[in-house]
Design a protein around this motif. Structure first.
Motif, PDB file in Angstrom:
ATOM      1  N   ASP A  17     -16.131  20.185 -35.368  1.00  0.00           N
ATOM      2  CA  ASP A  17     -15.623  18.787 -35.949  1.00  0.00           C
ATOM      3  C   ASP A  17     -15.506  17.690 -34.831  1.00  0.00           C
ATOM      4  O   ASP A  17     -15.902  16.626 -35.021  1.00  0.00           O
ATOM      5  CB  ASP A  17     -14.161  18.662 -36.617  1.00  0.00           C
ATOM      6  N   ALA A  18     -15.115  18.217 -33.382  1.00  0.00           N
ATOM      7  CA  ALA A  18     -14.851  17.418 -32.440  1.00  0.00           C
ATOM      8  C   ALA A  18     -16.254  16.576 -32.068  1.00  0.00           C
ATOM      9  O   ALA A  18     -16.361  15.606 -31.632  1.00  0.00           O
ATOM     10  CB  ALA A  18     -14.214  17.913 -31.322  1.00  0.00           C
ATOM     11  N   ARG A  19     -17.453  17.892 -32.162  1.00  0.00           N
ATOM     12  CA  ARG A  19     -18.716  17.563 -31.763  1.00  0.00           C
ATOM     13  C   ARG A  19     -19.206  16.509 -32.836  1.00  0.00           C
ATOM     14  O   ARG A  19     -20.095  15.418 -32.496  1.00  0.00           O
ATOM     15  CB  ARG A  19     -19.467  18.662 -31.441  1.00  0.00           C
ATOM     16  N   SER A  20     -18.850  16.785 -34.079  1.00  0.00           N
ATOM     17  CA  SER A  20     -19.616  15.771 -35.168  1.00  0.00           C
ATOM     18  C   SER A  20     -18.924  14.110 -35.053  1.00  0.00           C
ATOM     19  O   SER A  20     -19.837  13.550 -35.146  1.00  0.00           O
ATOM     20  CB  SER A  20     -19.066  16.418 -36.497  1.00  0.00           C
ATOM     21  N   HIS A  21     -17.589  14.349 -34.764  1.00  0.00           N
ATOM     22  CA  HIS A  21     -17.250  12.621 -34.858  1.00  0.00           C
ATOM     23  C   HIS A  21     -16.336  12.778 -33.520  1.00  0.00           C
ATOM     24  O   HIS A  21     -14.916  12.542 -33.692  1.00  0.00           O
ATOM     25  CB  HIS A  21     -16.678  12.451 -36.101  1.00  0.00           C
ATOM     26  N   PRO A  22     -16.783  12.611 -32.571  1.00  0.00           N
ATOM     27  CA  PRO A  22     -16.008  12.644 -31.316  1.00  0.00           C
ATOM     28  C   PRO A  22     -15.037  11.325 -31.174  1.00  0.00           C
ATOM     29  O   PRO A  22     -13.844  11.470 -30.744  1.00  0.00           O
ATOM     30  CB  PRO A  22     -16.966  12.624 -29.971  1.00  0.00           C
ATOM     31  N   TRP A  23     -15.350  10.130 -31.796  1.00  0.00           N
ATOM     32  CA  TRP A  23     -14.755   9.034 -31.769  1.00  0.00           C
ATOM     33  C   TRP A  23     -13.219   9.278 -32.363  1.00  0.00           C
ATOM     34  O   TRP A  23     -12.317   8.677 -32.096  1.00  0.00           O
ATOM     35  CB  TRP A  23     -15.382   7.912 -32.005  1.00  0.00           C
ATOM     36  N   LEU A  24     -13.324  10.129 -33.323  1.00  0.00           N
ATOM     37  CA  LEU A  24     -12.126  10.342 -34.282  1.00  0.00           C
ATOM     38  C   LEU A  24     -11.095  10.998 -33.467  1.00  0.00           C
ATOM     39  O   LEU A  24      -9.921  10.878 -33.211  1.00  0.00           O
ATOM     40  CB  LEU A  24     -12.479  11.100 -35.224  1.00  0.00           C
ATOM     41  N   LEU A  25     -11.668  12.133 -32.386  1.00  0.00           N
ATOM     42  CA  LEU A  25     -10.794  12.983 -31.703  1.00  0.00           C
ATOM     43  C   LEU A  25     -10.294  11.794 -30.579  1.00  0.00           C
ATOM     44  O   LEU A  25      -9.077  12.050 -30.185  1.00  0.00           O
ATOM     45  CB  LEU A  25     -11.585  14.097 -31.047  1.00  0.00           C
ATOM     46  N   VAL A  26     -11.127  11.242 -30.098  1.00  0.00           N
ATOM     47  CA  VAL A  26     -10.497  10.133 -29.040  1.00  0.00           C
ATOM     48  C   VAL A  26      -9.490   9.299 -29.426  1.00  0.00           C
ATOM     49  O   VAL A  26      -8.514   9.054 -28.886  1.00  0.00           O
ATOM     50  CB  VAL A  26     -11.831   9.323 -28.634  1.00  0.00           C
ATOM     51  N   THR A  27      -9.709   8.686 -30.774  1.00  0.00           N
ATOM     52  CA  THR A  27      -8.698   7.799 -31.288  1.00  0.00           C
ATOM     53  C   THR A  27      -7.335   8.586 -31.520  1.00  0.00           C
ATOM     54  O   THR A  27      -6.131   8.026 -31.121  1.00  0.00           O
ATOM     55  CB  THR A  27      -9.186   7.471 -32.665  1.00  0.00           C
ATOM     56  N   LEU A  28      -7.334   9.767 -32.107  1.00  0.00           N
ATOM     57  CA  LEU A  28      -6.058  10.519 -32.276  1.00  0.00           C
ATOM     58  C   LEU A  28      -5.644  10.966 -31.196  1.00  0.00           C
ATOM     59  O   LEU A  28      -4.154  10.791 -31.202  1.00  0.00           O
ATOM     60  CB  LEU A  28      -6.350  11.724 -33.324  1.00  0.00           C
TER      61      LEU A  28
END
Length: 493
Positions: A17-28
């Protein structure tokens, strides 16, 4: 061996999931790091105020202010129509930046005028509360529309990343650089959120849809959040003035909470009722008991307390996403109500902790009794709030039975399909297999060939990281157990 394989699979899901949408991980991650400085470490609020002869940290007033912002959002969200516009994101980052600026001026500008200093402080706190709570709600919206499982995996990944970042900030950054970081983090949060929103939901109508479900005040979810916040607020208030607070425990708490959530929710797939009350509340009570027996300065007691709170935070985010996506509840309503209760509980906890310290005189025989009584109250609250009806009523968000409106295999398969991005045909085939039908029967029912079924199963197995029909049945059975109660019959044996 099976638990090890499940743990490995859970870690792979987090990394995927982190690789799929890395910006989500950065945001959170950026948001959680900012929240540690704001709500746990109390970096912005070193001062205190007096009420009736008792001294309290400014953090308590800020927490009450955050609760008020959430209450306002919950009461007026039907009238607010600006959340689908990008200008709102810039409004939030402007509020956070101006709030940090005013608090920085209050701390370092050497203001000699008391009235000016008070106005600057109030403006800073108000703007920061609006910006942070608004961002929290928007994060709840995007993760709610993603679904329960992605919320849990991104939450676990961000908790691990936050553990590293807060440790680096605590150990290697002086106060000046910390202030620079607090100015930078809001910009990172909003920019990453904007990129994530465009990446995950190109059609904004999917993200900002308007559910038509009837709304109820979620008393049970709010009571759970109040106890969760209170359990952490008490030791924070107690330690804030005793001088025993050690920020490095934040990192250990986030690390332990992430690993515990990975084990309990993703590997063992415990239902939310057990995950919240039997695991989370027990851990919070154990942390308070350890503070009473070992003393507030005990590192073990501090780690237990922070782990319990942060673990509950991760699990309840997942529960909120389930209510938003699978029970068709308005995101702002689902996020605002528990958040208001959480902030109120933490504020009350800080107040009680400060009063406990002053009444106990900084230690003595009353201190262990104080924490032991609180531990007993947390365990008592867990017994009172734990109920087999919680999942069916969405912790008070929906009428009894509404989460199970599509009873049976179809509901569980629908939820799994939403979480893993399955096609309609893949969901239909999964439901047929779970229902015990053979491939010949599936081909006749869906008017497709056996080779087509084989192709769809290959894609389905790849998305779920399984390899056979028996594993598929076990997968659905575990998910059914996670989303049901002890009174509900098992769908798959």
């Amino acid at each position: 061996m099976e638990a090890y394989a499940g743990y490995h699979g859970g870690i792979r899901k987090v990394l995927h999931d982190a690789r799929s949408h890395p910006w989500l991980l950065v945001t959170l991650t950026a948001y959680r790091t900012f929240a540690v400085l704001l709500f746990v470490e109390g970096f912005f609020f070193a001062d205190s105020f007096m009420v009736a002869g008792f001294e309290f940290p400014l953090l308590a007033a800020f927490l009450f202010l955050c609760a008020g912002v959430c209450l306002l959002c919950a009461c007026t969200f039907k009238k607010i129509k600006v959340f689908s516009k990008d200008e709102y994101l810039w409004f939030l980052v402007s509020c956070m930046l101006l709030g940090v600026f005013f608090l920085f001026m209050k701390a370092h500008a050497g203001m000699t005028n008391d009235m000016l200093g008070m106005v600057t402080l109030v403006l800073g706190m108000l703007l920061l509360a609006v910006g942070v709570m608004g961002t929290h709600i928007e994060l709840g919206r995007i993760f709610g529309m993603l679904g329960m499982l992605p919320t849990l995996t991104y939450g676990i990944g961000s908790a691990l990343a936050t553990a590293v970042l807060t440790l680096l900030i605590t150990l290697f950054l002086d106060e000046v650089i910390k202030w620079a970081v607090t100015f930078l983090l809001p910009v990172i949060i909003i920019m990453a959120f904007y990129l994530a929103k465009e990446d995950v939901f190109p059609d904004q109508r999917d993200l900002y849809r308007e559910p038509t479900s009837e709304l109820f005040i979620p008393y049970r979810f709010m009571a759970t959040s109040i106890v969760q916040g209170f359990a952490l607020g008490v030791p924070l208030g107690f330690l804030a003035f005793s001088g025993f607070f050690v920020q490095v425990l934040n990192s250990a708490g986030y690390l332990c909470a992430a690993l515990l959530a990975l084990l309990v929710v993703l590997v063992l797939q415990k239902d939310f009722n057990r995950a919240v009350y039997q695991v989370g509340f027990s851990l919070a009570g154990l942390g308070l008991l350890a503070m009473g027996v070992l003393g507030p300065t005990s590192a073990l007691a501090g780690v237990l307390q922070l782990t319990g709170f942060l673990y509950l935070d991760l699990v309840l985010w997942g529960l909120g996403s389930y209510l938003i996506k699978n029970c068709d509840q308005p995101a702002m309503w689902v996020v605002s109500c528990p958040c208001m209760a959480l902030m109120t509980g933490r504020a009350l906890g800080v107040v009680v902790g400060c009063l406990g310290l002053e009444i106990a005189g900084g230690g003595g025989a009353h201190q262990p009794l104080f924490f032991c009584v609180l531990a007993f109250l947390v365990v008592l609250a867990a017994l009172f709030l734990s109920s087999n009806a919680n999942m069916r009523t969405g912790w008070g968000f929906v009428r009894p039975g509404e989460p199970d409106a599509t009873k049976g295999e179809s509901r569980i398969c629908e939820i799994i399909g939403q979480e893993y991005g399955l096609t309609l045909r893949e969901r239909e085939i999964m439901q047929c297999i779970v229902g015990g039908k053979s491939r010949k029967e599936i081909a006749e029912e869906l008017f497709i060939t056996s080779n087509t079924i084989k192709t769809h199963l290959h894609n389905l197995y790849g998305k779920l990281d399984i390899h056979s029909e028996s594993e598929l049945k076990k997968f659905v059975a575990r998910r059914e157990k996670m989303l049901s109660t002890a009174d509900d019959p098992a769908l798959v044996s």
